[in-house]
Design an enzyme around this catalytic site. Structure first.
Site, short mmCIF file in Angstrom:
data_model
loop_
_atom_site.label_atom_id
_atom_site.label_comp_id
_atom_site.label_asym_id
_atom_site.label_seq_id
_atom_site.Cartn_x
_atom_site.Cartn_y
_atom_site.Cartn_z
N MET A 96 -9.02 8.04 0.24
CA MET A 96 -9.83 8.41 1.42
C MET A 96 -10.36 9.83 1.26
O MET A 96 -9.64 10.70 0.76
CB MET A 96 -8.98 8.33 2.68
CG MET A 96 -8.27 7.00 2.87
SD MET A 96 -7.44 6.92 4.45
CE MET A 96 -6.58 5.34 4.29
N MET A 104 -11.36 -6.11 5.55
CA MET A 104 -10.54 -5.20 6.35
C MET A 104 -10.23 -5.85 7.70
O MET A 104 -11.14 -6.33 8.39
CB MET A 104 -11.26 -3.88 6.60
CG MET A 104 -11.49 -3.01 5.38
SD MET A 104 -10.02 -2.62 4.43
CE MET A 104 -9.00 -1.77 5.65
N MET A 131 -12.24 4.38 -0.23
CA MET A 131 -12.85 4.60 1.09
C MET A 131 -13.52 5.96 1.04
O MET A 131 -13.11 6.91 1.70
CB MET A 131 -11.77 4.53 2.18
CG MET A 131 -11.26 3.11 2.40
SD MET A 131 -9.64 3.07 3.22
CE MET A 131 -8.58 3.24 1.80
N HIS A 188 -8.48 1.08 -3.78
CA HIS A 188 -9.39 0.84 -2.65
C HIS A 188 -10.09 2.14 -2.30
O HIS A 188 -9.47 3.04 -1.73
CB HIS A 188 -8.53 0.30 -1.48
CG HIS A 188 -9.26 0.09 -0.20
ND1 HIS A 188 -8.60 -0.14 1.00
CD2 HIS A 188 -10.59 0.08 0.10
CE1 HIS A 188 -9.48 -0.29 1.96
NE2 HIS A 188 -10.69 -0.14 1.46
N ASP A 238 -4.77 3.60 -1.69
CA ASP A 238 -5.81 3.90 -0.70
C ASP A 238 -6.37 5.30 -0.91
O ASP A 238 -5.69 6.29 -0.69
CB ASP A 238 -5.23 3.77 0.71
CG ASP A 238 -5.05 2.32 1.11
OD1 ASP A 238 -6.01 1.55 0.98
OD2 ASP A 238 -3.94 1.97 1.56
N HIS A 290 -1.29 -1.27 -4.23
CA HIS A 290 -2.55 -0.95 -3.55
C HIS A 290 -2.62 0.56 -3.31
O HIS A 290 -1.72 1.16 -2.71
CB HIS A 290 -2.60 -1.71 -2.23
CG HIS A 290 -3.90 -1.61 -1.50
ND1 HIS A 290 -5.02 -2.35 -1.83
CD2 HIS A 290 -4.28 -0.83 -0.45
CE1 HIS A 290 -6.01 -2.06 -1.01
NE2 HIS A 290 -5.59 -1.13 -0.17
N ASP A 296 -6.59 -6.66 4.30
CA ASP A 296 -5.96 -5.34 4.38
C ASP A 296 -6.02 -4.79 5.80
O ASP A 296 -7.10 -4.62 6.36
CB ASP A 296 -6.71 -4.40 3.41
CG ASP A 296 -6.11 -3.01 3.32
OD1 ASP A 296 -5.03 -2.77 3.89
OD2 ASP A 296 -6.73 -2.16 2.65
N SER A 319 0.86 -1.20 0.00
CA SER A 319 0.00 0.00 0.00
C SER A 319 0.88 1.23 0.00
O SER A 319 1.68 1.45 0.93
CB SER A 319 -0.89 0.01 1.24
OG SER A 319 -1.40 1.32 1.42
C1 DX5 Z 1 -6.22 1.28 5.87
C2 DX5 Z 1 -5.80 1.09 4.43
C3 DX5 Z 1 -4.72 0.11 4.31
C4 DX5 Z 1 -3.42 0.56 4.94
C5 DX5 Z 1 -2.67 -0.63 5.40
O1 DX5 Z 1 -7.24 2.19 5.92
O2 DX5 Z 1 -6.89 0.63 3.65
O3 DX5 Z 1 -4.50 -0.29 2.97
O4 DX5 Z 1 -2.61 1.31 4.08
O5 DX5 Z 1 -1.58 -0.21 6.13
P1 DX5 Z 1 -0.87 -1.21 7.18
O6 DX5 Z 1 -0.41 -2.38 6.40
O7 DX5 Z 1 0.24 -0.38 7.71
O8 DX5 Z 1 -1.91 -1.57 8.21
ZN ZN Z 2 -6.44 -0.33 1.64
#
Ligand code: DX5
Ligand code: ZN
Length: 216
Positions: A36, A136, A67, A65, A34, A32, A174, A7
């Site tokens: 947000m 998750m 969010m 991903h 993320d 990956h 994840d 990620s």
């Molecule tokens: C969390 C994200 C993850 C995050 C994982 O909200 O969706 O993808 O980056 O990070 P680690 O592996 O450090 O928990």
């Molecule tokens: Zn993620």
């Protein structure tokens, strides 16, 4: 063999291109990404512009991903930017079937994501249409959180659901994945492991990826 998806949330954003090339050279299977929005989760990260900017940097699939609230509004933009997989949280999709097909109609693989407290039953009637189910193992929003062990039975349950279908559906995990928790996820049936801090927090990314992949 289990796939590893570093990620970029935990990468150095000032040299993002090099950070992506580094994990690609280190044996990563997906990148990956993320996304947000500060509404669904309490953090704001990146949008389609960054996906578009990193697209030429790597040959690996971009595993996006989302969010975010109202993902339907942004799915076409992420598809156009070069996403290979787009995953949406069931908690943000009152019309999940429509959203999954919006992703597929854009020519992108579709994933559905469940928060730790969301039951696997919520994807029972859509699972046959998706390419990936993401479970998750932290509450989304930040990297570096602690793995929630109570999610492990959900991985097993989704594995059973997938086994009953004659389809190629990946189970991705994840949050809080490291060499120790990876072993538990693999035992439970995970196909893809997302790891942020456990890869980007180490200087030798190849070694970090290998220790996650070969954790049993
Ligand atoms: C969390 C994200 C993850 C995050 C994982 O909200 O969706 O993808 O980056 O990070 P680690 O592996 O450090 O928990
Ligand atoms: Zn993620």
């Amino acid at each position: 063999m289990v796939k590893v998806a570093p990620s970029i949330l935990s990468a150095d954003f000032a040299k993002l291109g090099d950070e992506i090339k580094d994990v690609e050279a280190g044996g990563a299977d997906y990148i990956h990404v993320d996304v947000m929005d500060g509404h669904f989760v309490p953090n704001i990260t990146i949008g389609p512009l960054i996906v578009n900017a990193v697209r030429p940097v790597t040959d690996l699939p971009l595993d996006v991903h989302l969010m975010i609230e109202n993902p339907d509004q942004y799915i076409p933009l992420f598809a156009k930017a070069g996403a290979d997989i787009i995953s949406v949280h069931v908690e943000t999709c009152p019309h999940l079937h429509r959203t999954v097909h919006l992703i597929k109609d854009a020519g992108v693989k579709a994933g559905v994501v469940l928060n730790p407290a969301t039951p696997v039953e919520s994807v029972r009637h859509i699972i046959q249409d998706v390419d990936l189910v993401l479970l998750m193992t932290v509450n989304p929003g930040f990297g570096g959180q602690t793995f929630i062990h109570e999610v492990l039975p959900k991985i097993r349950k989704v594995k059973e659901m997938v086994a009953k279908l004659d389809k190629d559906i990946e189970i991705e995990v994840d949050g809080g994945v490291n060499a120790e928790t990876a072993e538990l996820c693999i035992e439970a049936g995970a196909d893809v492991l997302v790891a942020g801090s456990a890869v980007y927090g180490k200087t030798d990314r190849q070694k970090a990826i290998e220790s996650i992949r070969s954790s049993r």
